[in-house]
Design a protein around this motif. Structure first.
Motif, mmCIF file in Angstrom:
data_model
loop_
_atom_site.group_PDB
_atom_site.id
_atom_site.type_symbol
_atom_site.label_atom_id
_atom_site.label_comp_id
_atom_site.label_asym_id
_atom_site.label_seq_id
_atom_site.Cartn_x
_atom_site.Cartn_y
_atom_site.Cartn_z
ATOM 1 N N ARG A 59 13.312 -21.830 -84.005
ATOM 2 C CA ARG A 59 12.502 -21.009 -84.906
ATOM 3 C C ARG A 59 11.870 -19.874 -84.122
ATOM 4 N NH1 ARG A 59 8.492 -24.211 -88.688
ATOM 5 N NH2 ARG A 59 10.551 -24.970 -89.332
ATOM 6 N N ASP A 60 11.247 -20.203 -83.009
ATOM 7 C CA ASP A 60 10.621 -19.202 -82.133
ATOM 8 C C ASP A 60 10.957 -19.563 -80.690
ATOM 9 O OD1 ASP A 60 9.103 -17.625 -84.093
ATOM 10 O OD2 ASP A 60 7.974 -19.490 -84.380
ATOM 11 N N PRO A 61 11.752 -18.748 -79.989
ATOM 12 C CA PRO A 61 12.086 -19.050 -78.594
ATOM 13 C C PRO A 61 10.836 -19.155 -77.733
ATOM 14 C CG PRO A 61 13.465 -17.274 -79.449
ATOM 15 C CD PRO A 61 12.401 -17.521 -80.465
ATOM 16 N N ASN A 62 10.784 -20.191 -76.911
ATOM 17 C CA ASN A 62 9.669 -20.371 -75.990
ATOM 18 C C ASN A 62 9.861 -19.430 -74.803
ATOM 19 O OD1 ASN A 62 8.102 -21.430 -73.725
ATOM 20 N ND2 ASN A 62 7.700 -23.201 -75.031
ATOM 21 N N PRO A 63 8.878 -18.573 -74.488
ATOM 22 C CA PRO A 63 9.068 -17.602 -73.404
ATOM 23 C C PRO A 63 9.248 -18.256 -72.035
ATOM 24 C CG PRO A 63 6.789 -17.591 -74.191
ATOM 25 C CD PRO A 63 7.568 -18.414 -75.153
ATOM 26 N N ARG A 64 8.802 -19.526 -71.885
ATOM 27 C CA ARG A 64 8.916 -20.183 -70.585
ATOM 28 C C ARG A 64 10.170 -21.058 -70.484
ATOM 29 N NH1 ARG A 64 5.322 -20.244 -66.961
ATOM 30 N NH2 ARG A 64 5.916 -22.332 -66.234
ATOM 31 N N THR A 65 10.550 -21.683 -71.575
ATOM 32 C CA THR A 65 11.666 -22.629 -71.489
ATOM 33 C C THR A 65 12.735 -22.390 -72.561
ATOM 34 O OG1 THR A 65 10.447 -24.205 -72.860
ATOM 35 C CG2 THR A 65 10.254 -24.443 -70.452
ATOM 36 N N LEU A 66 12.603 -21.333 -73.337
ATOM 37 C CA LEU A 66 13.519 -21.002 -74.426
ATOM 38 C C LEU A 66 13.395 -22.006 -75.570
ATOM 39 C CD1 LEU A 66 15.815 -19.132 -75.488
ATOM 40 C CD2 LEU A 66 17.446 -20.694 -74.436
ATOM 41 N N LEU A 67 13.512 -23.311 -75.237
ATOM 42 C CA LEU A 67 13.474 -24.374 -76.238
ATOM 43 C C LEU A 67 12.070 -24.955 -76.370
ATOM 44 C CD1 LEU A 67 16.657 -26.222 -74.919
ATOM 45 C CD2 LEU A 67 16.579 -24.596 -76.810
ATOM 46 N N GLY A 68 11.796 -25.522 -77.533
ATOM 47 C CA GLY A 68 10.532 -26.216 -77.726
ATOM 48 C C GLY A 68 10.501 -27.536 -76.968
ATOM 49 N N LYS A 69 9.322 -28.134 -76.890
ATOM 50 C CA LYS A 69 9.147 -29.346 -76.087
ATOM 51 C C LYS A 69 10.047 -30.484 -76.570
ATOM 52 C CE LYS A 69 5.394 -32.031 -74.030
ATOM 53 N NZ LYS A 69 3.923 -32.251 -74.002
ATOM 54 N N GLU A 104 13.603 -28.630 -65.136
ATOM 55 C CA GLU A 104 13.369 -29.682 -66.118
ATOM 56 C C GLU A 104 14.561 -30.624 -66.231
ATOM 57 O OE1 GLU A 104 11.706 -31.947 -69.208
ATOM 58 O OE2 GLU A 104 10.725 -30.415 -67.976
ATOM 59 N N TRP A 105 15.781 -30.078 -66.232
ATOM 60 C CA TRP A 105 16.971 -30.898 -66.470
ATOM 61 C C TRP A 105 17.681 -31.332 -65.187
ATOM 62 C CZ3 TRP A 105 18.931 -26.970 -70.675
ATOM 63 C CH2 TRP A 105 18.266 -27.234 -71.883
ATOM 64 N N GLY A 106 17.354 -30.692 -64.081
ATOM 65 C CA GLY A 106 18.009 -31.054 -62.824
ATOM 66 C C GLY A 106 19.482 -30.665 -62.776
ATOM 67 N N VAL A 107 19.821 -29.546 -63.412
ATOM 68 C CA VAL A 107 21.211 -29.063 -63.437
ATOM 69 C C VAL A 107 21.216 -27.572 -63.111
ATOM 70 C CG1 VAL A 107 21.946 -30.756 -65.166
ATOM 71 C CG2 VAL A 107 21.109 -28.507 -65.904
ATOM 72 N N LYS A 108 22.410 -27.047 -62.823
ATOM 73 C CA LYS A 108 22.569 -25.604 -62.695
ATOM 74 C C LYS A 108 22.779 -25.037 -64.094
ATOM 75 C CE LYS A 108 25.593 -22.052 -60.676
ATOM 76 N NZ LYS A 108 24.466 -21.163 -60.367
ATOM 77 N N LEU A 109 22.313 -23.816 -64.324
ATOM 78 C CA LEU A 109 22.401 -23.208 -65.648
ATOM 79 C C LEU A 109 22.955 -21.794 -65.538
ATOM 80 C CD1 LEU A 109 19.951 -23.495 -68.569
ATOM 81 C CD2 LEU A 109 20.551 -21.192 -67.794
#
Length: 443
Positions: A59-69, A104-109
């Protein structure tokens, strides 16, 4: 099947996410189709195995993590269950979002730009293509120096001529990238100069240029191979062709022989929606043949569910390149072999009634005779409209120039005088320039 040996590289387990921004997203594509294209892009990245995919509705991209909690934790659980090592986000991700998601996820992005750059880096073969990819990659990296490297926040001393006292590491890294980009641009200028010489040499060839353009994976290379007998890489994969390929061929005549019009056919890099701006600038030179073309074949995958949207993307890119609206263009509705018999028959009826449309299967050859006839008719119209008459006098020793003019098919009358030959011509500006280039020594 034999188990991979310890020396074989294990594929990277990748998870694909398409962020759907709802009303904020581009309305041209459905999110499910956009995800399918993102997965196809991921398959084009060497050494990856797709272990999961999803549309993430935001709905609204999170500026820090893109996704909501909640979505962050939900996807994190799926990544853990799939043992994913790489996340491919089909959209822009800011450096801060990338750093936080990786932590947060421990992966490469990789975001969409990073993914396409990786594919281009693997596929580029010509010297110019390699340099353009490197330049685009450095431009991209320069904006992402804020990533999770803590040393970038440190300061270092200096002697003044190497970045003075108190220069931060991020500033030093940015300066190093700028220096490397400057070196690459100089190398690219030399390569482009060589391409200019090659174009001047091609100008001596008095044949019209036909350029294949279209959305990536529309079947351009398959059609190119079918028309030329060449063996350009043609796979069911996005960006199978990156470097432009050109072949001089003779179109079959009405009787099926090979005594028809001679042309130069050019295969070009496939277009794609939301192409990274770094690559739009970097690969402009590889599309120069399109700007010089006498005829454009816009190859469409007519079996694709979003063929109209893809066609609109191609039209936008052609307009941005500055392609003249007056250039003759044929829409080639390719891959009709993937359609039902009734739909295929309907398309063939449509193309017989519609000016500038040809329904074909580059794979099976269906409809290619009609396409070749249409190409010849369009070229005849395009070239005849630009032809002008001229008189040229040649010495008796100018046998190569005389042969060139006859090969070009522009000689209407030839008379022998006391001092040489007098030829009445009817030619196009391109043919005139090619003839005049015969007097220019090759470097």
């Amino acid at each position: 099947m034999a188990e991979p040996t310890s020396t074989e590289a294990r594929p990277t387990r990748a998870y694909v996410i398409h962020p759907d921004l709802g009303q904020a997203r581009t309305q041209r594509r459905l999110p499910e189709h956009a995800l399918a294209e993102a997965v196809a892009l991921a398959h084009a990245l060497p050494g990856t195995e797709i272990v999961g995919q999803e549309v993430a509705r935001l709905r609204d991209p999170n500026p820090r993590t893109l996704l909501g909690k909640g979505k962050l934790a939900e996807i994190g659980q799926r990544l853990e269950e799939a043992e994913a090592e790489l996340v491919l986000v089909d959209g822009p991700v800011t450096p801060v979002q990338q750093r936080n998601l990786e932590k947060e996820w421990g992966v490469k992005l990789l975001d969409r730009t990073g993914l396409i750059l990786e594919i281009f880096a693997d596929r580029a073969r010509t010297r110019e293509g390699v340099l353009q990819v490197e330049l685009a990659a450095l431009s991209y990296q320069r904006t992402r120096l804020v990533r999770a490297w803590t040393h970038l926040e440190r300061q270092r001393g200096g002697l003044g001529f190497v970045g003075g006292p108190g220069e931060t590491q991020i500033e030093a890294d940015r300066r190093a990238i700028d220096d490397q980009m400057t070196r690459l641009r100089r190398q690219l200028e030399r390569v482009v100069k060589t391409r200019t010489l090659h174009r001047a040499a091609r100008a001596r060839v008095p044949y019209p240029i036909v350029a294949l353009v279209g959305y990536t994976n529309a079947g351009k290379s398959t059609l190119f191979n079918r028309l030329t007998g060449a063996r350009v890489m043609a796979k069911d994969m996005l960006f199978a062709t990156l470097d432009p390929t050109m072949r001089a061929i003779r179109l079959p005549d009405a009787g099926g022989g090979a005594s028809g019009r001679r042309i130069i056919l050019s295969d070009t890099v496939g277009f794609i929606s939301d192409l990274p701006p770094e690559l739009v600038a970097a690969f402009r030179a590889t599309l120069e043949e399109v700007l010089e073309a006498d005829l454009i074949l816009h190859v469409r995958d007519i079996s694709h569910p979003e063929t109209e949207e893809q066609a609109a993307d191609v039209a936008d890119i052609l307009e941005s390149l500055g392609v003249d609206e007056d250039v003759e263009l044929i829409e080639v509705w390719n891959k009709i072999d993937a359609l039902s018999a009734d739909t295929r028959a309907a398309l063939r009826r449509t193309d017989s009634r519609t000016e500038g449309v040809q329904a074909v299967s580059a794979l099976t050859g269906e409809g290619l005779d009609d396409l070749i006839a249409a190409m010849d008719a369009h070229l005849a119209r395009a070239l005849d409209e630009t032809r002008e008459t001229a008189t040229v006098r040649l010495g008796f020793g100018d046998g190569s120039k005389r042969a060139w003019l006859h090969e070009a098919g522009v000689v209407e009358q030839e008379e022998t005088g006391e001092d040489g030959l007098v030829l009445r011509l009817r030619w196009t500006p391109r043919q005139k320039a090619g003839f005049e280039a015969l007097d220019t020594p090759e470097e």
